[in-house]
Design a protein around this motif. Structure first.
Motif, PDB file in Angstrom:
ATOM      1  N   ALA A   1      -7.358  -4.923  -7.633  1.00 35.67           N
ATOM      2  CA  ALA A   1      -6.374  -5.502  -7.016  1.00 35.67           C
ATOM      3  C   ALA A   1      -7.532  -7.065  -6.333  1.00 35.67           C
ATOM      4  CB  ALA A   1      -5.728  -5.292  -5.343  1.00 35.67           C
TER       5      ALA A   1
ATOM      6  N   ILE B   1      -2.128  -8.134  -0.551  1.00 39.01           N
ATOM      7  CA  ILE B   1      -2.168  -8.710  -2.116  1.00 39.01           C
ATOM      8  C   ILE B   1      -2.025  -9.884  -2.606  1.00 39.01           C
ATOM      9  CG2 ILE B   1      -2.294  -7.293  -4.268  1.00 39.01           C
ATOM     10  CD1 ILE B   1      -2.625  -4.225  -3.428  1.00 39.01           C
TER      11      ILE B   1
ATOM     12  N   THR C   1      -7.179  -9.630  -3.077  1.00 36.73           N
ATOM     13  CA  THR C   1      -6.691  -9.358  -1.325  1.00 36.73           C
ATOM     14  C   THR C   1      -7.344 -10.686  -1.320  1.00 36.73           C
ATOM     15  OG1 THR C   1      -8.459  -8.714  -0.628  1.00 36.73           O
ATOM     16  CG2 THR C   1      -6.767  -7.103  -1.286  1.00 36.73           C
TER      17      THR C   1
END
Length: 206
Positions: free
Chosen positions: A103, A114, A105
């Protein structure tokens, strides 16, 4: 009774010149029309095209900041070992390779918004230090960059404070992109080896 048509040499030459003139005009018109419409001969290997036909305008420099979460622990890891190091390897884990779908972010916490994923792999590429070969795409889902990506390939000496790697291309709004990223370790769990890394990307694109 059939009477053969006879043209004098002078008339024959004039007719040939006229046909040659019209043939030249036809070829030139075809080239102009093809150039204006951006059409490419399907049998041509390479040909110059109009930059504007591909949306290439003025190049600009953009800065993107986000956090990369490399999670190998838990029931749903986003970084998994696909090639373990040989038994006789050094303490650097030379030869080990991980596939990632990490991910990206806005903030340093995994619970932050995200904005994309880092997809690709990295491998331990040094016998003497913890240095990684990174091969990955940053696939973005945020705002106008949704569906666009940046390609990164480079050396990541993990224990250095700042690591720099090249941006070698991109897709979508990042077609023809070039630049570099700087990686800084924000946090590292020595027990699980989970890490959060701050990335700053400086990208020239159109």
């Amino acid at each position: 009774m059939h009477v053969p048509l006879y043209l004098s040499p002078s008339k024959s030459n004039s007719m040939a010149k006229l046909l040659s003139f019209f043939s030249t005009i036809f070829i030139l018109l075809s080239l102009v029309i093809s150039s204006a419409t951006g059409e490419v001969d399907e049998y041509a290997f390479g040909k110059s095209i109009n930059r504007k036909s591909k949306g290439i305008k003025r190049e600009k420099l953009s800065h993107f900041k986000f956090y990369f979460h490399d999670i190998g622990s838990g029931t749903k890891p986003t970084s998994v070992v696909i090639v373990p190091p040989p038994k006789n390897t050094t303490i650097t884990g030379f030869g080990r390779m991980n596939m990632i779908d990490n991910a990206l972010t806005l903030g340093p916490k995994l619970s932050s918004k995200i904005i994309g994923r880092a997809q690709g792999f990295y491998g331990s590429s040094s016998l003497s230090e913890l240095s990684l070969l990174m091969v990955m795409n940053f696939e973005f889902i945020e705002g106008k960059y949704n569906g666009s990506s940046l390609a990164v390939l480079g050396r990541n000496p993990a224990f250095e404070t700042v690591r720099e790697m090249p941006v070698i291309g991109g897709s979508g709004l990042f077609r023809f992109a070039r630049g570099y990223v700087q990686a800084r370790t924000h946090s590292l769990d020595l027990k699980t080896k989970d890490a959060t890394v701050q990335y700053d990307a400086y990208v020239l694109h159109y």
